[in-house]
Design a protein around this motif. Structure first.
Motif, PDB file in Angstrom:
ATOM      1  N   SER A 103     -23.033 -68.395 -57.275  1.00  0.00           N
ATOM      2  CA  SER A 103     -23.464 -69.741 -57.668  1.00  0.00           C
ATOM      3  C   SER A 103     -22.391 -70.543 -58.396  1.00  0.00           C
ATOM      4  N   GLY A 104     -21.344 -69.861 -58.833  1.00  0.00           N
ATOM      5  CA  GLY A 104     -20.324 -70.543 -59.618  1.00  0.00           C
ATOM      6  C   GLY A 104     -20.526 -70.372 -61.108  1.00  0.00           C
ATOM      7  N   ASN A 105     -21.585 -69.668 -61.489  1.00  0.00           N
ATOM      8  CA  ASN A 105     -21.831 -69.458 -62.915  1.00  0.00           C
ATOM      9  C   ASN A 105     -22.368 -68.063 -63.197  1.00  0.00           C
ATOM     10  N   LYS A 106     -23.644 -67.834 -62.964  1.00  0.00           N
ATOM     11  CA  LYS A 106     -24.228 -66.544 -63.332  1.00  0.00           C
ATOM     12  C   LYS A 106     -25.270 -66.063 -62.327  1.00  0.00           C
ATOM     13  N   GLY A 107     -25.108 -66.438 -61.078  1.00  0.00           N
ATOM     14  CA  GLY A 107     -26.132 -66.056 -60.115  1.00  0.00           C
ATOM     15  C   GLY A 107     -25.573 -65.692 -58.753  1.00  0.00           C
ATOM     16  N   ASN A 148     -19.681 -74.569 -51.762  1.00  0.00           N
ATOM     17  CA  ASN A 148     -18.316 -75.066 -51.965  1.00  0.00           C
ATOM     18  C   ASN A 148     -18.256 -76.326 -52.820  1.00  0.00           C
ATOM     19  N   SER A 149     -19.297 -76.543 -53.637  1.00  0.00           N
ATOM     20  CA  SER A 149     -19.249 -77.611 -54.634  1.00  0.00           C
ATOM     21  C   SER A 149     -18.944 -76.989 -55.987  1.00  0.00           C
ATOM     22  N   VAL A 150     -18.492 -77.825 -56.919  1.00  0.00           N
ATOM     23  CA  VAL A 150     -18.087 -77.340 -58.235  1.00  0.00           C
ATOM     24  C   VAL A 150     -19.286 -77.252 -59.164  1.00  0.00           C
ATOM     25  N   ASN A 151     -19.418 -76.110 -59.808  1.00  0.00           N
ATOM     26  CA  ASN A 151     -20.428 -75.937 -60.844  1.00  0.00           C
ATOM     27  C   ASN A 151     -19.904 -76.600 -62.111  1.00  0.00           C
ATOM     28  N   TYR A 177     -16.409 -72.857 -58.167  1.00  0.00           N
ATOM     29  CA  TYR A 177     -17.109 -73.271 -56.961  1.00  0.00           C
ATOM     30  C   TYR A 177     -18.251 -72.316 -56.634  1.00  0.00           C
ATOM     31  N   LYS A 178     -19.297 -72.866 -56.035  1.00  0.00           N
ATOM     32  CA  LYS A 178     -20.293 -72.011 -55.402  1.00  0.00           C
ATOM     33  C   LYS A 178     -19.697 -71.601 -54.064  1.00  0.00           C
TER      34      LYS A 178
END
Length: 366
Positions: free
Chosen positions: A122-126, A179-182, A188-189
């Motif tokens: 996900s770009g963070n925690k997922g 492929n978008s920025v978190n 990126y996701k």
């Protein structure tokens, strides 16, 4: 499916505004989402999982014409969202263990070829898993999101770390665009290969997510066994929707509140906006099923939204919820109230035990 079939999605974006943090209700054809992505520089952009086919339109409380997601025909791929606060590789291993259990369920119980499972960080925690709806032979359905929720619940029973998020199956759920920025992390996701998911440590995943990448979607391999499993839930939800049309809005008249409803009236909802909104909808639905007049329900829910939600739900948000419930005649059951309240005490519940459906005045008279 093409635009000529009148197919829409909803998009949203994170904002830098000091007051308005998120913008949604941006309805468009799927082919227009790339323009939306570009408009927001590919940062913090989202799209509904579901496509709305020949959607039902309505006016919201501000007079804006929007899609009535609950009443509209929906189609989208099956998805699972694994979420856990990650501060170390050990935390990531908890997600990884649950994902591996989910993979076993999909591949062994549902006979879905592992090549059909798409992996995303996900770009963070997922971690997100996605399976093309064509693998299960699914067709558009008004309650497809609920079908997916039921399957996810079955899978979650085998995931001991409880990282599957079952709150992501509302009918307007948005996922971050690939492929978008978190905005939170600056990463990126990104899609992952199954080999990368199984072998990489969390730091390796973070390194991959520093730039966008493309992994070609697999050629669909149809699974008759998965189709049969999903159809069981599709048939169940088809029957429920048919019953809703016949439902007059009332359940057993109660003289005292069930423990779950009492808990929801007292509980402070501090988590996600969706949880607060889902809880507001469910509680309003209980009042509706008890035959309460809409104005009285609105009065009670306005107070509840101010006192039991952090941050509080504004009156106009409550009005949207109440109007939707009373217009749509939706019916929530015990499982929903149990999940939202965290309470289910059937032995003393007036819905299941007439001995406890006694008012305080009647008890004193005995």
């Amino acid at each position: 499916m093409g635009e000529q079939e009148n197919i829409f999605v909803e998009c949203g974006a994170d904002l830098n505004h000091f007051k308005y943090k998120f913008r949604r209700k941006q309805f468009m054809w799927p082919s227009q989402t790339e323009l939306f992505r570009q408009h927001y520089n590919n940062i913090g952009v989202y799209q509904t999982v579901m496509h709305y086919i020949d959607p039902v339109w309505m006016q919201d409380d501000k007079g804006k014409v929007v899609i009535d997601a609950a009443k509209s025909l929906k189609f989208g791929n099956f998805y699972l969202d694994f979420d856990y606060p990650i501060t170390s590789d050990e935390d990531y291993q908890k997600i990884k263990a649950d994902v591996l259990k989910a993979i076993r369920y999909l591949t062994i119980i549902l006979s879905i070829d592992i090549s059909q499972i798409q992996f995303f960080f996900s770009g963070n925690k997922g971690i997100h898993l996605v399976v093309d709806a064509a693998v299960m032979g699914l067709k558009p359905h008004q309650a497809l999101n609920e079908v997916y929720r039921d399957i996810a619940k079955d899978i979650a029973k085998f995931c001991e770390n409880e990282t599957i998020d079952l709150r992501v199956y509302d009918n307007k759920r948005m996922f971050r665009m690939p492929n978008s920025v978190n905005k939170k992390s600056g990463l990126y996701k990104v899609p992952l290969t199954v080999k990368e998911f199984k072998e990489c440590k969390y730091q390796d995943i973070l390194e991959i997510a520093k730039s966008p990448r493309e992994i070609k979607a697999p050629t669909v391999i149809f699974s008759p066994k998965a189709k049969q499993a999903f159809e069981k839930y599709v048939d169940s939800w088809t029957e429920r929707l048919e019953n809703v049309e016949k439902f007059d809005g009332k359940i057993k008249e109660l003289k005292v509140l069930p423990p779950c409803i009492k808990r929801m009236q007292e509980k402070v909802f501090k988590e996600t906006i969706d949880e607060r909104n889902n809880s507001a909808t469910a509680l309003t639905n209980f009042y509706f099923q008890q035959g309460m007049e809409k104005e009285e329900a609105l009065h009670r829910m306005t107070i509840w939204g101010e006192e039991n939600c952090v941050p509080s739900l504004k009156r106009n948000e409550i009005e949207v919820v109440v109007n939707s419930v009373y217009r749509g005649h939706y019916r929530y059951g015990c499982q929903t109230f149990k999940e939202l309240s965290g309470v289910c005490e059937r032995e003393i519940c007036p819905l299941f035990n007439d001995a406890f459906n006694v008012s305080e005045g009647e008890q004193n008279a005995e």
